[in-house]
Design a protein around this motif. Sequence first.
Motif, PDB file in Angstrom:
ATOM      1  N   ASP A   1       0.330   0.426   3.288  1.00  0.00           N
ATOM      2  CA  ASP A   1       0.552   1.593   4.083  1.00  0.00           C
ATOM      3  C   ASP A   1      -0.876   1.916   5.733  1.00  0.00           C
ATOM      4  O   ASP A   1      -1.971   0.884   4.975  1.00  0.00           O
ATOM      5  CB  ASP A   1       0.671   3.654   3.972  1.00  0.00           C
TER       6      ASP A   1
ATOM      7  N   GLY B   1      -1.297   8.935   6.045  1.00  0.00           N
ATOM      8  CA  GLY B   1      -0.426   7.312   6.279  1.00  0.00           C
ATOM      9  C   GLY B   1       0.722   7.500   7.530  1.00  0.00           C
ATOM     10  O   GLY B   1       1.232   8.383   7.874  1.00  0.00           O
TER      11      GLY B   1
ATOM     12  N   ALA C   1       3.945   2.367   7.097  1.00  0.00           N
ATOM     13  CA  ALA C   1       4.337   1.683   6.041  1.00  0.00           C
ATOM     14  C   ALA C   1       5.429   0.195   5.905  1.00  0.00           C
ATOM     15  O   ALA C   1       5.845   0.295   7.078  1.00  0.00           O
ATOM     16  CB  ALA C   1       4.370   2.324   4.300  1.00  0.00           C
TER      17      ALA C   1
ATOM     18  N   GLU D   1       5.998   5.272   2.013  1.00  0.00           N
ATOM     19  CA  GLU D   1       6.318   3.897   1.189  1.00  0.00           C
ATOM     20  C   GLU D   1       7.364   4.072   0.628  1.00  0.00           C
ATOM     21  O   GLU D   1       8.174   3.644   0.155  1.00  0.00           O
ATOM     22  CB  GLU D   1       5.082   3.223   0.268  1.00  0.00           C
TER      23      GLU D   1
ATOM     24  N   ASN E   1       9.958  10.081  10.521  1.00  0.00           N
ATOM     25  CA  ASN E   1       9.471   8.504  10.312  1.00  0.00           C
ATOM     26  C   ASN E   1      10.779   7.933  10.649  1.00  0.00           C
ATOM     27  O   ASN E   1      11.119   7.629   9.770  1.00  0.00           O
ATOM     28  CB  ASN E   1       9.427   8.466   8.860  1.00  0.00           C
TER      29      ASN E   1
END
Length: 420
Positions: free
Chosen positions: A211, A226, A229, A291, A382
């Motif tokens: 990440d 983060g 990733a 992740e 994401n």
Amino acid sequence: MNILILGSGGREHALAWAVMQNPKCDRLVVAPGNAGIAAIADCADLDILNGIAVVSFCEERSIDFVIIGPEAPLAAGVADDLRNAGFKVFGPSAAAAQLEASKAFTKEICDAAQAPTAAYGHFTDAASALAYVAAQGAPIVIKADGLAAGKGVIIAMTDAEAQAAVETMFDGAFGDAGAEVVIEEFMEGEEASFFVLCDGEDVLPIGTAQDHKRVGDGDTGPNTGGMGAYSPAPVLSDAIAERALAEIVRPTMAEMARRGMPYQGVLYVGLMIKDGAPRLVEYNVRFGDPECQVLMMRLGAQAFDLMQACAEGRLAEMQVNWAEDHAISVVMAANGYPGSYAKGSVIGGLDAVPEDSANMVFHAGTGRSGGDIVATGGRVLNVTARGASLAEAQARAYAMVDQIDWADGFCRRDIGWRAL
Ligand code: AMP
Ligand code: GLY
């Protein structure tokens, strides 16, 4: 089967997306969920830290299987309550979750298992911690023992910073989490994460990832939860993964079983790799976020079969069907993150973004306001893609980012650079 997932982030959206594709899933409920999850599953209001409430919810809704996303319910013993009530659960007991909930516990297990990790001292008062810092010198790493939402680690590059960090922790900056402090040797190398399923006896690797913790391009600026990733992590070669299993993961699992707290669930093995040798940085007792998003995109529907086998102690009979693929996830965060940021801004363009086995926008912090999707957190979306190469996955992910119309958000433009 009726399946319940606990949690509300991008990790849980990715888990829900993979589980939904498995033909064993008749009905999926996510508690509490978010606006993106609500598009593919039922969302329910539930206090996920209250084991008794979770058990009665499962009884009312005839739930057959529970997947616990975040660490807090695991540390609070929700998996134990569910198992005691006869439910199948993916996630470790509170005793086994100490591998994340107490850094001193993990260091002690590593000592017993002779697993390579940073040299350390464990302190319950400031004076002896300061004496240790003075004797070791900087750079040195100061860690609050307990769960501190990823903020309890200070990497001190000078002696003065180290002393200040020790004083802040014993002054209560991290509450009870900082009543005990672990001080570690600073390890150099490249970090990567290794994900394995453990059923108390057997261990099955399910992927590697890296990440990007810093907020800015080129890995600059403050640390975050983060910003993106990718998987696989090229630095975590097969040979290094084998060593990590033999020297770190299997001895740890054997030691946990020996102590009567067998570990069952996913183990996130944070490694520092230098000169071809892995050392343990940390364990987490859950999937990483973001992740998990890249792992689920690569595993797809089989992820549920693997989690079910893990919960039922059948990992020895399982294998992962790998595709020679790569996945990447770009985090879109609210302007200002990881500092203060506004909530409630409207995110447009999501309807036009493709959703298929190679393109998916997982929601991390969203809600609905009227007909609009609005940001409700720091890390909000994401944007995740898969490809035959990392470059292809990256191009797909940024093409989706460019379709999203959100003036109040930003992302890094270089996710994956280390591997490209
Ligand atoms: P942890 O919560 O223990 O994973 O620590 C957070 C981050 O701090 C890790 O992902 C590393 O980047 C860094 N870190 C932790 N411990 C060390 C160490 N002993 N040496 C170097 N970096 C570390
Ligand atoms: N992405 C880091 C973590 O989930 O702990």
